[in-house]
Design a protein around this motif. Structure first.
Motif, PDB file in Angstrom:
ATOM      1  N   LEU A   1       2.944 -11.047 -12.718  1.00  0.00           N
ATOM      2  CA  LEU A   1       1.578 -11.260 -13.186  1.00  0.00           C
ATOM      3  C   LEU A   1       1.229 -10.378 -14.380  1.00  0.00           C
ATOM      4  CD1 LEU A   1      -0.185 -11.316  -9.699  1.00  0.00           C
ATOM      5  CD2 LEU A   1       0.345 -13.300 -11.129  1.00  0.00           C
ATOM      6  N   ASN A   2       0.340 -10.878 -15.244  1.00  0.00           N
ATOM      7  CA  ASN A   2      -0.201 -10.059 -16.320  1.00  0.00           C
ATOM      8  C   ASN A   2      -1.598  -9.579 -15.923  1.00  0.00           C
ATOM      9  OD1 ASN A   2      -1.927 -12.264 -16.697  1.00  0.00           O
ATOM     10  ND2 ASN A   2      -0.666 -13.111 -18.354  1.00  0.00           N
ATOM     11  N   ILE A   3      -2.199  -8.780 -16.776  1.00  0.00           N
ATOM     12  CA  ILE A   3      -3.498  -8.195 -16.453  1.00  0.00           C
ATOM     13  C   ILE A   3      -4.547  -9.270 -16.216  1.00  0.00           C
ATOM     14  CG2 ILE A   3      -5.404  -6.814 -17.395  1.00  0.00           C
ATOM     15  CD1 ILE A   3      -3.344  -4.997 -18.693  1.00  0.00           C
ATOM     16  N   GLU A   4      -4.556 -10.320 -17.037  1.00  0.00           N
ATOM     17  CA  GLU A   4      -5.563 -11.378 -16.902  1.00  0.00           C
ATOM     18  C   GLU A   4      -5.448 -12.086 -15.551  1.00  0.00           C
ATOM     19  OE1 GLU A   4      -3.660 -10.902 -19.585  1.00  0.00           O
ATOM     20  OE2 GLU A   4      -5.270 -10.060 -20.841  1.00  0.00           O
ATOM     21  N   SER A   5      -4.233 -12.325 -15.102  1.00  0.00           N
ATOM     22  CA  SER A   5      -4.040 -13.001 -13.810  1.00  0.00           C
ATOM     23  C   SER A   5      -4.526 -12.132 -12.656  1.00  0.00           C
ATOM     24  CB  SER A   5      -2.560 -13.342 -13.608  1.00  0.00           C
ATOM     25  OG  SER A   5      -2.097 -14.195 -14.630  1.00  0.00           O
ATOM     26  N   LEU A   6      -4.283 -10.847 -12.759  1.00  0.00           N
ATOM     27  CA  LEU A   6      -4.707  -9.941 -11.696  1.00  0.00           C
ATOM     28  C   LEU A   6      -6.233  -9.804 -11.653  1.00  0.00           C
ATOM     29  CD1 LEU A   6      -1.957  -7.233 -12.199  1.00  0.00           C
ATOM     30  CD2 LEU A   6      -2.356  -8.490 -10.073  1.00  0.00           C
ATOM     31  N   ILE A   7      -6.864  -9.760 -12.815  1.00  0.00           N
ATOM     32  CA  ILE A   7      -8.315  -9.629 -12.873  1.00  0.00           C
ATOM     33  C   ILE A   7      -9.004 -10.838 -12.246  1.00  0.00           C
ATOM     34  CG2 ILE A   7     -10.285  -9.555 -14.472  1.00  0.00           C
ATOM     35  CD1 ILE A   7      -8.642  -7.790 -16.294  1.00  0.00           C
TER      36      ILE A   7
ATOM     37  N   PHE B   1       0.828  -1.201   0.000  1.00  0.00           N
ATOM     38  CA  PHE B   1       0.000   0.000   0.000  1.00  0.00           C
ATOM     39  C   PHE B   1       0.862   1.250   0.000  1.00  0.00           C
ATOM     40  CE2 PHE B   1      -2.188   3.180   2.833  1.00  0.00           C
ATOM     41  CZ  PHE B   1      -3.070   3.646   1.876  1.00  0.00           C
ATOM     42  N   GLY B   2       1.955   1.223   0.773  1.00  0.00           N
ATOM     43  CA  GLY B   2       2.841   2.373   0.888  1.00  0.00           C
ATOM     44  C   GLY B   2       3.555   2.744  -0.401  1.00  0.00           C
ATOM     45  N   LEU B   3       3.669   1.799  -1.337  1.00  0.00           N
ATOM     46  CA  LEU B   3       4.334   2.106  -2.610  1.00  0.00           C
ATOM     47  C   LEU B   3       3.577   3.176  -3.385  1.00  0.00           C
ATOM     48  CD1 LEU B   3       5.374  -1.458  -3.873  1.00  0.00           C
ATOM     49  CD2 LEU B   3       6.805   0.251  -2.726  1.00  0.00           C
ATOM     50  N   GLY B   4       2.297   3.320  -3.092  1.00  0.00           N
ATOM     51  CA  GLY B   4       1.519   4.381  -3.739  1.00  0.00           C
ATOM     52  C   GLY B   4       1.124   4.071  -5.162  1.00  0.00           C
ATOM     53  N   ILE B   5       0.948   2.792  -5.487  1.00  0.00           N
ATOM     54  CA  ILE B   5       0.504   2.421  -6.831  1.00  0.00           C
ATOM     55  C   ILE B   5      -0.909   2.953  -7.043  1.00  0.00           C
ATOM     56  CG2 ILE B   5       0.069   0.502  -8.423  1.00  0.00           C
ATOM     57  CD1 ILE B   5       1.994  -1.169  -6.681  1.00  0.00           C
ATOM     58  N   ARG B   6      -1.115   3.618  -8.134  1.00  0.00           N
ATOM     59  CA  ARG B   6      -2.414   4.226  -8.397  1.00  0.00           C
ATOM     60  C   ARG B   6      -3.518   3.172  -8.370  1.00  0.00           C
ATOM     61  NH1 ARG B   6      -4.288   6.946 -13.799  1.00  0.00           N
ATOM     62  NH2 ARG B   6      -6.057   8.156 -13.090  1.00  0.00           N
ATOM     63  N   HIS B   7      -4.607   3.480  -7.689  1.00  0.00           N
ATOM     64  CA  HIS B   7      -5.794   2.632  -7.517  1.00  0.00           C
ATOM     65  C   HIS B   7      -5.597   1.479  -6.531  1.00  0.00           C
ATOM     66  CE1 HIS B   7      -7.480   4.875 -10.788  1.00  0.00           C
ATOM     67  NE2 HIS B   7      -6.744   4.302 -11.719  1.00  0.00           N
ATOM     68  N   VAL B   8      -4.401   1.350  -5.954  1.00  0.00           N
ATOM     69  CA  VAL B   8      -4.173   0.272  -4.991  1.00  0.00           C
ATOM     70  C   VAL B   8      -4.290   0.848  -3.584  1.00  0.00           C
ATOM     71  CG1 VAL B   8      -2.557  -1.480  -4.139  1.00  0.00           C
ATOM     72  CG2 VAL B   8      -2.753  -1.036  -6.596  1.00  0.00           C
ATOM     73  N   GLY B   9      -5.483   0.783  -3.026  1.00  0.00           N
ATOM     74  CA  GLY B   9      -5.712   1.223  -1.660  1.00  0.00           C
ATOM     75  C   GLY B   9      -5.436   0.109  -0.670  1.00  0.00           C
ATOM     76  N   GLU B  10      -5.828   0.326   0.583  1.00  0.00           N
ATOM     77  CA  GLU B  10      -5.553  -0.654   1.628  1.00  0.00           C
ATOM     78  C   GLU B  10      -6.201  -1.996   1.335  1.00  0.00           C
ATOM     79  OE1 GLU B  10      -5.510   1.093   5.865  1.00  0.00           O
ATOM     80  OE2 GLU B  10      -6.868   2.386   4.743  1.00  0.00           O
ATOM     81  N   THR B  11      -7.467  -1.963   0.920  1.00  0.00           N
ATOM     82  CA  THR B  11      -8.191  -3.218   0.695  1.00  0.00           C
ATOM     83  C   THR B  11      -7.610  -4.002  -0.467  1.00  0.00           C
ATOM     84  OG1 THR B  11     -10.224  -2.201   1.535  1.00  0.00           O
ATOM     85  CG2 THR B  11     -10.464  -4.220   0.269  1.00  0.00           C
ATOM     86  N   VAL B  12      -7.284  -3.326  -1.567  1.00  0.00           N
ATOM     87  CA  VAL B  12      -6.698  -4.009  -2.724  1.00  0.00           C
ATOM     88  C   VAL B  12      -5.331  -4.583  -2.372  1.00  0.00           C
ATOM     89  CG1 VAL B  12      -5.767  -3.679  -5.050  1.00  0.00           C
ATOM     90  CG2 VAL B  12      -7.979  -2.690  -4.439  1.00  0.00           C
TER      91      VAL B  12
ATOM     92  N   LYS C   1      -4.266  -2.935 -14.747  1.00  0.00           N
ATOM     93  CA  LYS C   1      -3.365  -2.228 -15.670  1.00  0.00           C
ATOM     94  C   LYS C   1      -2.430  -1.300 -14.911  1.00  0.00           C
ATOM     95  CE  LYS C   1      -3.281   0.481 -19.927  1.00  0.00           C
ATOM     96  NZ  LYS C   1      -2.169   1.306 -19.477  1.00  0.00           N
ATOM     97  N   SER C   2      -2.953  -0.640 -13.875  1.00  0.00           N
ATOM     98  CA  SER C   2      -2.122   0.264 -13.084  1.00  0.00           C
ATOM     99  C   SER C   2      -0.984  -0.492 -12.401  1.00  0.00           C
ATOM    100  CB  SER C   2      -2.986   0.977 -12.044  1.00  0.00           C
ATOM    101  OG  SER C   2      -2.212   1.849 -11.257  1.00  0.00           O
TER     102      SER C   2
ATOM    103  N   GLU D   1     -12.628  -8.545  -6.830  1.00  0.00           N
ATOM    104  CA  GLU D   1     -12.662  -7.094  -6.614  1.00  0.00           C
ATOM    105  C   GLU D   1     -11.538  -6.333  -7.315  1.00  0.00           C
ATOM    106  OE1 GLU D   1     -13.251  -5.794  -2.603  1.00  0.00           O
ATOM    107  OE2 GLU D   1     -14.587  -7.444  -2.117  1.00  0.00           O
ATOM    108  N   ILE D   2     -10.750  -7.000  -8.146  1.00  0.00           N
ATOM    109  CA  ILE D   2      -9.717  -6.299  -8.926  1.00  0.00           C
ATOM    110  C   ILE D   2     -10.144  -6.286 -10.388  1.00  0.00           C
ATOM    111  CG2 ILE D   2      -7.328  -6.342  -9.736  1.00  0.00           C
ATOM    112  CD1 ILE D   2      -6.486  -7.295  -7.040  1.00  0.00           C
ATOM    113  N   GLY D   3     -10.411  -5.082 -10.887  1.00  0.00           N
ATOM    114  CA  GLY D   3     -10.851  -4.931 -12.269  1.00  0.00           C
ATOM    115  C   GLY D   3      -9.707  -4.554 -13.186  1.00  0.00           C
ATOM    116  N   GLU D   4     -10.061  -4.274 -14.422  1.00  0.00           N
ATOM    117  CA  GLU D   4      -9.047  -4.020 -15.445  1.00  0.00           C
ATOM    118  C   GLU D   4      -8.244  -2.750 -15.157  1.00  0.00           C
ATOM    119  OE1 GLU D   4      -8.643  -3.577 -20.325  1.00  0.00           O
ATOM    120  OE2 GLU D   4     -10.552  -4.163 -19.399  1.00  0.00           O
TER     121      GLU D   4
END
Length: 458
Positions: A330-336, A302-313, A347-348, A340-343
């Motif tokens: 991981l690629n986008i498909e694996s993360l999706i 969470f501390g890395l500050g990746i855009r759209h990655v809040g505490e829950t994600v 991608k971010s 609760e993790i969308g595209e």
């Protein structure tokens, strides 16, 4: 945070209700009279209304007269008077059925738009801010208002020198709600949203489907770098004490740090010449930096500050994948595939780890000893509260954040609303009386902080 300053403000407290068992009071109005007799400050303006027309007349009266009160109000609460009727009516998931809040229209005032400046956030988002001729609004002097994005400027066809009508959104945040459309303003040029970052000069981008413009120069734009460090040290991330926003900005300007990894290579000597950095402050800071190396994997992510990655994600990711290296691969498909993790989030994450500068910072953090994995023994127990919906209310011997972190780490879900779907409530001292009352009505399980820790250890 200084009690001596607060004591000079003569803060007042008004009582509106009594909560307890066997009160021997039968109504809201009676409770107000009782509190007044005990010496509490109770407003003298409450009335019992016999009809809806009485209620509407009361609202109309105070919509005008509220400005003559010695304190500010933004609305009126209408309650069923009888406590028996209140009990029978009960609660919805979010509010009592026996009370409703009527909000007045926000106070508005006209002022002049002097200029527009642009702020850069830690994610590169550009926010235009209106500088206004100072005016008194709802008890405070207002001289700035957020314009949010370029669409807001276009909506009003804003021009410098415009007479604008402002109000406080939710009685807190100033915003422009309209513009005086007079003939003289058409002679002035409409404000054009900037094309380059006001800090680093990089060409701005606007992602399809998003309202804001962004500076893509994420690793070499000063406001973004400072914002990232401020986020990294925050209580919900690495929890490093002794580094407020101004001090971080000072360290950055003095070239003591340029990114989050530099925090772990600061030398005491580089700080001794700075104002406010005596031996005690330096020791406290270094102790806190050292302690941050024990923060769990999801806090670091969470501390890395990746855009759209809040505490829950961040917690979802670290509960699903055992190390940062696995997440990087991981690629986008694996993360999706993760719930609760969308595209957009996926991608971010992929974009972040494809940036070589981010990987360099990450490797330095690894070398510093931060935790970037979950041990297998932890993975085997971290779903102990899976599918459990839990409410936390009251104060505890540990902090509420620590308690919530433990629940999330063990796979539980934290809820704020009472319903029959709640598995149990962890109740500390001075809990929310409304929550406990409704929990008892629904027959929900209520446990103490000690009960909870015994539960997760067995």
């Amino acid at each position: 945070q200084d009690g001596r300053i607060v004591s000079k403000r003569r803060v007042g407290c008004f009582a509106y209700s009594i909560v307890g068992e066997e009160l021997k009071i039968s109504s809201q109005y009676e409770s107000l009279k009782k509190m007044r007799s005990w010496g509490f400050k109770v407003p003298d303006y409450s009335v019992i209304s016999g009809s809806l027309s009485d209620v509407f007349n009361y609202l109309d009266k105070w919509d005008k007269d509220r400005f003559n009160l010695p304190y500010e109000i933004d609305g009126i609460v209408i309650k069923v008077n009888s406590f028996d009727h209140q009990f029978n009516l009960g609660y919805t998931a979010k509010a009592p059925r026996w009370a409703v809040a009527f909000k007045f229209n926000s106070e508005q005032i006209k002022t002049k738009l002097l200029s527009v400046e642009y702020q850069v956030g830690r994610t590169g988002a550009i926010t235009p801010v209106a500088n206004l001729k100072p005016v008194l609004l709802s008890g405070t002097t207002v001289k700035r208002a957020s314009l949010h994005n370029s669409d807001q400027i276009k909506k009003f066809s804003l021009r410098l020198g415009d007479t604008v009508l402002i109000e406080k959104g939710g009685e807190i945040i100033p915003k422009i709600v309209s513009v005086d459309d007079n003939n003289s303003r058409v002679k002035r040029e409409i404000i054009k949203f900037i094309l380059q970052c006001p800090s680093c000069g990089t060409q701005l981008i606007r992602i399809k489907g998003e309202a804001q413009h962004y500076c893509p120069n994420s690793n070499f734009c000063d406001p973004q770098n400072i914002g990232k460090i401020q986020h990294f040290v925050s209580r919900k991330a690495m929890n490093i004490d002794g580094l407020g926003n101004e001090r971080i900005a000072l360290f950055y300007r003095q070239k003591i740090i340029s990114n989050i990894a530099d925090l772990y290579s600061i030398s005491p000597e580089s700080l001794r010449e700075l104002d406010g950095m005596g031996d005690r402050s330096i020791k406290k800071l270094f102790d806190s930096i050292e302690s941050s190396k024990n923060r769990p994997f999801h806090k670091v992510l969470f501390g890395l500050g990746i855009r759209h990655v809040g505490e829950t994600v961040a917690l979802k990711l670290t509960n699903t994948f055992k190390s940062i290296d696995e997440i990087i691969s991981l690629n986008i498909e694996s993360l999706i595939s993760v719930n609760e993790i969308g595209e957009k989030i996926a991608k971010s994450i992929v974009d972040y780890f494809q940036d070589s500068d981010n990987i360099d910072v990450l490797n330095k953090l690894k070398d510093a000893g931060l935790i970037f994995s979950i041990q297998e023994k932890s993975k085997s127990v971290n779903n102990r509260l899976s599918n459990k919906k839990i409410i936390v209310t009251g104060t505890f011997s540990s902090s509420r954040d620590e308690l919530k972190d433990k629940i999330l780490f063990l796979g539980g879900t934290i809820s704020s609303s009472i319903s029959k779907n709640i598995d149990f409530i962890i109740c500390g001292e001075n809990p929310g009386p409304t929550k406990i009352e409704k929990a008892n009505q629904l027959g929900l399980k209520i446990i103490s902080e000690v009960d909870f820790y015994e539960m997760i250890q067995t």
